[in-house]
Design a protein around this motif. Structure first.
Motif, PDB file in Angstrom:
ATOM      1  N   ILE A  76       0.858  -1.182   0.000  1.00 13.47           N
ATOM      2  CA  ILE A  76       0.000   0.000   0.000  1.00 13.47           C
ATOM      3  C   ILE A  76       0.894   1.231   0.000  1.00 13.47           C
ATOM      4  O   ILE A  76       1.690   1.425   0.916  1.00 13.47           O
ATOM      5  CB  ILE A  76      -0.932   0.006   1.228  1.00 13.47           C
ATOM      6  N   SER A  77       0.777   2.051  -1.036  1.00 15.50           N
ATOM      7  CA  SER A  77       1.656   3.213  -1.187  1.00 15.50           C
ATOM      8  C   SER A  77       0.992   4.474  -0.658  1.00 15.50           C
ATOM      9  O   SER A  77      -0.240   4.571  -0.586  1.00 15.50           O
ATOM     10  CB  SER A  77       2.031   3.405  -2.659  1.00 15.50           C
ATOM     11  N   ILE A  78       1.805   5.446  -0.307  1.00 16.93           N
ATOM     12  CA  ILE A  78       1.292   6.719   0.213  1.00 16.93           C
ATOM     13  C   ILE A  78       0.674   7.537  -0.915  1.00 16.93           C
ATOM     14  O   ILE A  78      -0.421   8.060  -0.793  1.00 16.93           O
ATOM     15  CB  ILE A  78       2.435   7.504   0.887  1.00 16.93           C
ATOM     16  N   ASP A  79       1.423   7.645  -2.026  1.00 16.37           N
ATOM     17  CA  ASP A  79       0.930   8.392  -3.181  1.00 16.37           C
ATOM     18  C   ASP A  79       0.478   7.419  -4.266  1.00 16.37           C
ATOM     19  O   ASP A  79       0.535   6.209  -4.103  1.00 16.37           O
ATOM     20  CB  ASP A  79       2.036   9.309  -3.721  1.00 16.37           C
ATOM     21  N   GLU A  80       0.048   7.991  -5.393  1.00 12.02           N
ATOM     22  CA  GLU A  80      -0.381   7.146  -6.499  1.00 12.02           C
ATOM     23  C   GLU A  80       0.763   6.294  -7.016  1.00 12.02           C
ATOM     24  O   GLU A  80       0.571   5.149  -7.418  1.00 12.02           O
ATOM     25  CB  GLU A  80      -0.947   8.021  -7.632  1.00 12.02           C
ATOM     26  N   ARG A  81       1.964   6.872  -7.012  1.00 10.68           N
ATOM     27  CA  ARG A  81       3.139   6.128  -7.459  1.00 10.68           C
ATOM     28  C   ARG A  81       4.081   5.914  -6.281  1.00 10.68           C
ATOM     29  O   ARG A  81       4.473   6.855  -5.609  1.00 10.68           O
ATOM     30  CB  ARG A  81       3.868   6.907  -8.566  1.00 10.68           C
ATOM     31  N   ARG A  82       4.405   4.673  -6.027  1.00  9.96           N
ATOM     32  CA  ARG A  82       5.235   4.333  -4.878  1.00  9.96           C
ATOM     33  C   ARG A  82       6.697   4.687  -5.139  1.00  9.96           C
ATOM     34  O   ARG A  82       7.278   4.345  -6.170  1.00  9.96           O
ATOM     35  CB  ARG A  82       5.100   2.838  -4.586  1.00  9.96           C
ATOM     36  N   ASP A  83       7.330   5.392  -4.185  1.00 10.63           N
ATOM     37  CA  ASP A  83       8.745   5.773  -4.303  1.00 10.63           C
ATOM     38  C   ASP A  83       9.676   4.721  -3.700  1.00 10.63           C
ATOM     39  O   ASP A  83      10.725   4.426  -4.239  1.00 10.63           O
ATOM     40  CB  ASP A  83       8.986   7.123  -3.625  1.00 10.63           C
ATOM     41  N   ALA A  84       9.300   4.176  -2.543  1.00  9.20           N
ATOM     42  CA  ALA A  84      10.144   3.171  -1.893  1.00  9.20           C
ATOM     43  C   ALA A  84      10.132   1.878  -2.699  1.00  9.20           C
ATOM     44  O   ALA A  84       9.119   1.499  -3.285  1.00  9.20           O
ATOM     45  CB  ALA A  84       9.646   2.914  -0.473  1.00  9.20           C
ATOM     46  N   GLN A  85      11.289   1.208  -2.728  1.00  4.53           N
ATOM     47  CA  GLN A  85      11.425  -0.020  -3.502  1.00  4.53           C
ATOM     48  C   GLN A  85      11.479  -1.238  -2.598  1.00  4.53           C
ATOM     49  O   GLN A  85      12.104  -1.208  -1.523  1.00  4.53           O
ATOM     50  CB  GLN A  85      12.701   0.022  -4.346  1.00  4.53           C
TER      51      GLN A  85
END
Length: 366
Positions: A76-85
């Motif tokens: 589950i990402s914070i924004d629409e596009r996940r930054d953490a890998q």
């Protein structure tokens, strides 16, 4: 968790030969299992925990999948596009890096981690994620024109060993995702860097690298008398006299492979497109400290310093401010390098930028 029954040699051999099975085949053999039940609090039941542990054990057996294609789990990402890998994202990106380098000759950069003898010849070993990257000696270093009667393999091993810990640019020439091994060339990457920085011109017709500018260089090797640096695909040697305004006896005491430094480009020879020659200086990338430092000292006064070098001219003592004071040999004998001494200033020559004196006391027993 119950202890797993060890496999027989025949079972291990069969798994090694067969490799990973298609997902469809696994589903045909596997018995259908009910979905694990969850409590209202969101925690798993004991049965579901046992199933998860069994799944973890099974994933550990799949070396190829674990290293290079980890099974994705929803995040589950914070924004629409996940930054953490995730580890799976990193493994995929690392594989894509190597494939792009192999197919499109993209230059990659990693640190040299080892030197191995492979098929009778030495090679540098790097790691790009879980992939092992091998660069043979003849693709990793510029061989000397004269081996001076020494065994070439011995010379290659020495040159590769001196480059442990440095950064190598490289282009992948072949790879095997199943074994996690890639073969690469540093020399091809150096040619690509030279083409980009020494022969490509901007809108004003200027090259990126030219005489007089400051540039960042990577130290690839250090010997007692100086350092070898990589300047955007061109290797050059910087001697002791161009490293510092102060005198010291061993460059290895101040520099190490892999270190990045600022240098001033002194000369560029582009006459041979396949072998660009560059001269650079670390000292001339800095301001001369003499005029500023000399204001701290007066003739006839005493100051402390550190012995950095002893030669036929006398004892060189590093003073505060980045300058050296040349002293005669003390009557009690020359002090060891690194010892702290008290110096009496006898003279200052502003034109020649020299300061000289005499050692009156040393804190280290001679």
């Amino acid at each position: 968790m119950a202890l797993k029954k060890p496999k027989s040699p025949a079972e291990e051999l069969e798994q090694t030969v067969q490799g990973e099975q298609p997902d469809d085949a696994k589903k045909m053999r596997a018995k259908p299992k009910a979905a694990p039940k969850k409590t209202q609090s969101g925690t798993r039941t004991r049965a579901s925990k046992k199933a998860a542990e069994d799944a973890d054990d099974a994933s550990e057996k799949k070396r190829y999948v674990t290293q290079y294609s980890p099974i994705d789990e929803p995040v589950i990402s914070i924004d629409e596009r996940r930054d953490a890998q995730t580890e799976s994202d990193k493994a995929k990106n690392q594989l894509l890096d190597l494939m792009e380098s192999y197919k499109a000759e993209r230059v990659l950069t990693d640190f040299v981690r080892g030197v191995e003898k492979i098929n009778g010849s030495f090679a540098s070993v790097l790691y790009h994620g879980d992939f092992k990257v091998i660069i043979p000696a003849m693709e990793a270093i510029i061989p000397p024109k004269d081996y001076r009667g020494k065994d070439p393999e011995v010379v290659h091993r020495y040159m590769l060993t001196k480059r442990l810990g440095t950064e190598f640019d490289y282009i992948v020439k072949g790879m095997d995702p199943e074994t996690g091994i890639a073969v690469a060339s540093r020399l091809d990457a150096m040619k690509a860097r030279q083409k980009e920085y020494y022969f490509t011109r901007d809108w004003d017709g200027n090259n990126k690298i030219y005489e007089g500018i400051l540039a960042e260089a990577r130290i690839v090797s250090v010997i007692k008398s100086g350092i070898f640096v990589d300047l955007f695909g061109a290797e050059c040697f910087i001697s002791m006299k161009e490293l510092s305004y102060q005198r010291f006896i061993d460059a290895g005491a101040y520099y190490r492979p892999g270190q990045r430094i600022i240098v001033r480009i002194l000369k560029v020879d582009r006459s041979d497109r396949n072998n660009v020659k560059v001269a650079a200086s670390v000292k001339r990338a800095q301001k001369n400290p003499f005029e500023k430092a000399i204001q701290k000292y007066g003739i006839g006064s005493h100051y402390i310093g550190t012995v950095t070098m002893v030669d036929s001219n006398g004892v060189f003592v590093a003073m505060e401010g980045g300058i050296d004071c040349l002293c005669d040999y003390p009557k009690r004998g020359r002090p060891p390098i690194g010892s702290q001494v008290t110096v009496k200033i006898l003279g200052i020559d502003r034109d020649r930028q020299r300061i000289w004196g005499v050692i009156t006391h040393t804190t280290t027993a001679i």
